[in-house]
Design a protein around this motif. Structure first.
Motif, PDB file in Angstrom:
ATOM      1  N   ALA A  42     -31.301  28.543 -70.900  1.00 32.97           N
ATOM      2  CA  ALA A  42     -30.863  28.951 -69.566  1.00 32.97           C
ATOM      3  C   ALA A  42     -31.404  28.020 -68.487  1.00 32.97           C
ATOM      4  O   ALA A  42     -30.724  27.752 -67.486  1.00 32.97           O
ATOM      5  N   SER A  43     -32.620  27.510 -68.680  1.00 30.52           N
ATOM      6  CA  SER A  43     -33.220  26.638 -67.666  1.00 30.52           C
ATOM      7  C   SER A  43     -32.563  25.275 -67.603  1.00 30.52           C
ATOM      8  O   SER A  43     -32.804  24.510 -66.659  1.00 30.52           O
ATOM      9  N   ASN A  47     -25.962  27.146 -62.541  1.00 28.55           N
ATOM     10  CA  ASN A  47     -25.835  28.579 -62.273  1.00 28.55           C
ATOM     11  C   ASN A  47     -24.487  29.126 -62.738  1.00 28.55           C
ATOM     12  O   ASN A  47     -24.411  30.213 -63.320  1.00 28.55           O
ATOM     13  N   LEU A  51     -23.829  31.928 -65.790  1.00 30.86           N
ATOM     14  CA  LEU A  51     -23.167  33.214 -65.576  1.00 30.86           C
ATOM     15  C   LEU A  51     -21.909  33.387 -66.412  1.00 30.86           C
ATOM     16  O   LEU A  51     -21.470  34.515 -66.657  1.00 30.86           O
ATOM     17  N   ASN A  66     -33.199  20.933 -62.618  1.00 27.33           N
ATOM     18  CA  ASN A  66     -33.712  22.277 -62.331  1.00 27.33           C
ATOM     19  C   ASN A  66     -35.236  22.294 -62.280  1.00 27.33           C
ATOM     20  O   ASN A  66     -35.835  22.987 -61.457  1.00 27.33           O
ATOM     21  N   THR A 243     -35.425  34.455 -55.688  1.00 28.96           N
ATOM     22  CA  THR A 243     -34.432  35.504 -55.434  1.00 28.96           C
ATOM     23  C   THR A 243     -34.539  35.944 -53.988  1.00 28.96           C
ATOM     24  O   THR A 243     -35.631  36.250 -53.504  1.00 28.96           O
ATOM     25  N   SER A 247     -28.553  35.661 -52.573  1.00 32.18           N
ATOM     26  CA  SER A 247     -28.272  34.827 -53.742  1.00 32.18           C
ATOM     27  C   SER A 247     -29.537  34.652 -54.574  1.00 32.18           C
ATOM     28  O   SER A 247     -30.652  34.920 -54.104  1.00 32.18           O
ATOM     29  N   THR A 248     -29.328  34.193 -55.800  1.00 29.37           N
ATOM     30  CA  THR A 248     -30.440  33.939 -56.711  1.00 29.37           C
ATOM     31  C   THR A 248     -30.194  32.631 -57.437  1.00 29.37           C
ATOM     32  O   THR A 248     -29.123  32.428 -58.021  1.00 29.37           O
ATOM     33  N   ASP A 249     -31.170  31.743 -57.375  1.00 30.22           N
ATOM     34  CA  ASP A 249     -31.095  30.481 -58.112  1.00 30.22           C
ATOM     35  C   ASP A 249     -31.701  30.723 -59.490  1.00 30.22           C
ATOM     36  O   ASP A 249     -32.875  30.445 -59.748  1.00 30.22           O
ATOM     37  N   TYR A 250     -30.855  31.259 -60.394  1.00 28.71           N
ATOM     38  CA  TYR A 250     -31.354  31.683 -61.696  1.00 28.71           C
ATOM     39  C   TYR A 250     -31.965  30.532 -62.482  1.00 28.71           C
ATOM     40  O   TYR A 250     -33.064  30.653 -63.035  1.00 28.71           O
ATOM     41  N   MET A 253     -35.229  29.272 -61.274  1.00 24.22           N
ATOM     42  CA  MET A 253     -36.246  30.295 -61.526  1.00 24.22           C
ATOM     43  C   MET A 253     -36.687  30.260 -62.984  1.00 24.22           C
ATOM     44  O   MET A 253     -37.879  30.355 -63.291  1.00 24.22           O
ATOM     45  N   TYR A 254     -35.718  30.108 -63.904  1.00 20.13           N
ATOM     46  CA  TYR A 254     -36.068  30.035 -65.321  1.00 20.13           C
ATOM     47  C   TYR A 254     -36.844  28.755 -65.631  1.00 20.13           C
ATOM     48  O   TYR A 254     -37.731  28.753 -66.493  1.00 20.13           O
TER      49      TYR A 254
END
Length: 286
Positions: A42-43, A47, A51, A66, A243, A247-250, A253-254
């Motif tokens: 995921a990292s 984004n 999803l 990232n 977060t 919005s969230t920068d997934y 974050m990971y």
């Protein structure tokens, strides 16, 4: 003519136990590694790709940017430094205090010795979240709110029970004859402590220090409770700021979570032998 040794076949009960043992090992290995693999994949995605694609789908192009964003845009470098400062300082103070306490409880005989040790180790069973209000009030009254000192003092305190338990277990296995011989030769209290007991207890001390540092590194609740300044945020507190309301920068974050995990993994790899030896040192006395 040489004889060929044939390994005896396992009996039914032994075979069942062996199968169950391997099932448990495989289960815990999968339980541990699957989330780590998912987090790594995921990292490295965008984004939109995160999803829309499957959880274990490989990224089309590995997005190493990232990790750069996590370190630069989110200011993760400063948070890493804060975590290192707090973790190392709290670990040093914790190990020194716990070693002195464990030495007195282990080597001296006095009334109430085991009761005092029980009070120390009972702290392991107390949920830390139940102590949030008392800790906050104490830190605030001492004028240590929003300071490095407040976090260091708090982390040192919450790790004392476990560190004392681990170090005392190893000190109990050191023969009293060594200390008595040093005493006869004129070695004083501090000489025996620093030159005999501490070197022989290094395995337990390394184990306690490792657990204490990992606790400081991974702790979130108290770091968020007694610190509000952006300059003092630790890495675990900083991760939540990926977060916001809209919005969230997934993926960043990971990536930040992966960066925060790496020191824990490296620390355990470097000291795993000492940790295992320290955990089992007090099990057998002879």
């Amino acid at each position: 003519m040489s004889e060929t040794r044939v390994r005896p076949a396992l009996h039914g009960r032994e075979l069942i136990l062996a199968v169950l043992r391997w099932i448990l090992i495989i289960f815990f290995a999968v339980y541990t590694l699957v989330p780590l693999v998912w987090l790594t994949l995921a990292s490295l995605k965008t984004n939109s790709e995160f999803l829309t694609s499957g959880p274990f789908a490989l990224p089309r192009i590995a997005q190493w940017q990232n990790y750069v964003n996590a370190l630069t845009v989110a200011g993760l470098g400063r948070m890493l430094l804060n975590s290192v400062i707090v973790g190392l300082s709290a670990t040093l103070v914790n190990v020194v205090v716990a070693s002195m306490g464990a030495y007195c409880i282990s080597r001296f005989r006095f009334n109430g010795r085991e009761k005092i040790f029980t009070l120390f180790t009972a702290g392991i069973l107390v949920p830390l979240n139940a102590l949030m209000v008392p800790y906050f009030v104490i830190i605030n009254k001492l004028g240590l709110y929003n300071t490095y000192g407040g976090m260091i003092l708090l982390y040192c305190a919450i790790g004392i029970p476990m560190s004392t338990f681990l170090i005392r277990g190893l000190m109990d296995s050191i023969p009293m004859d060594l200390e008595e011989a040093a005493y006869i030769d004129g070695c004083g209290f501090f000489g025996r402590f620093f030159h005999i007991i501490l070197p022989l207890s290094r395995t337990g001390i390394v184990t306690a220090a490792t657990f204490e540092f990992l606790t400081c590194w991974n702790e979130f609740v108290f770091a968020n409770l007694i610190v509000s300044s952006e300059k003092l945020r630790t890495i675990q507190v900083g991760i939540r700021y990926f977060t916001n309301q809209f919005s969230t920068d997934y993926v960043s974050m990971y990536a930040a979570i992966m960066i925060s995990i790496i020191p824990s993994i490296i620390g355990y790899i470097l000291f795993q032998e000492q940790i295992i030896a320290g955990m089992t040192s007090g099990a057998v006395k002879g």
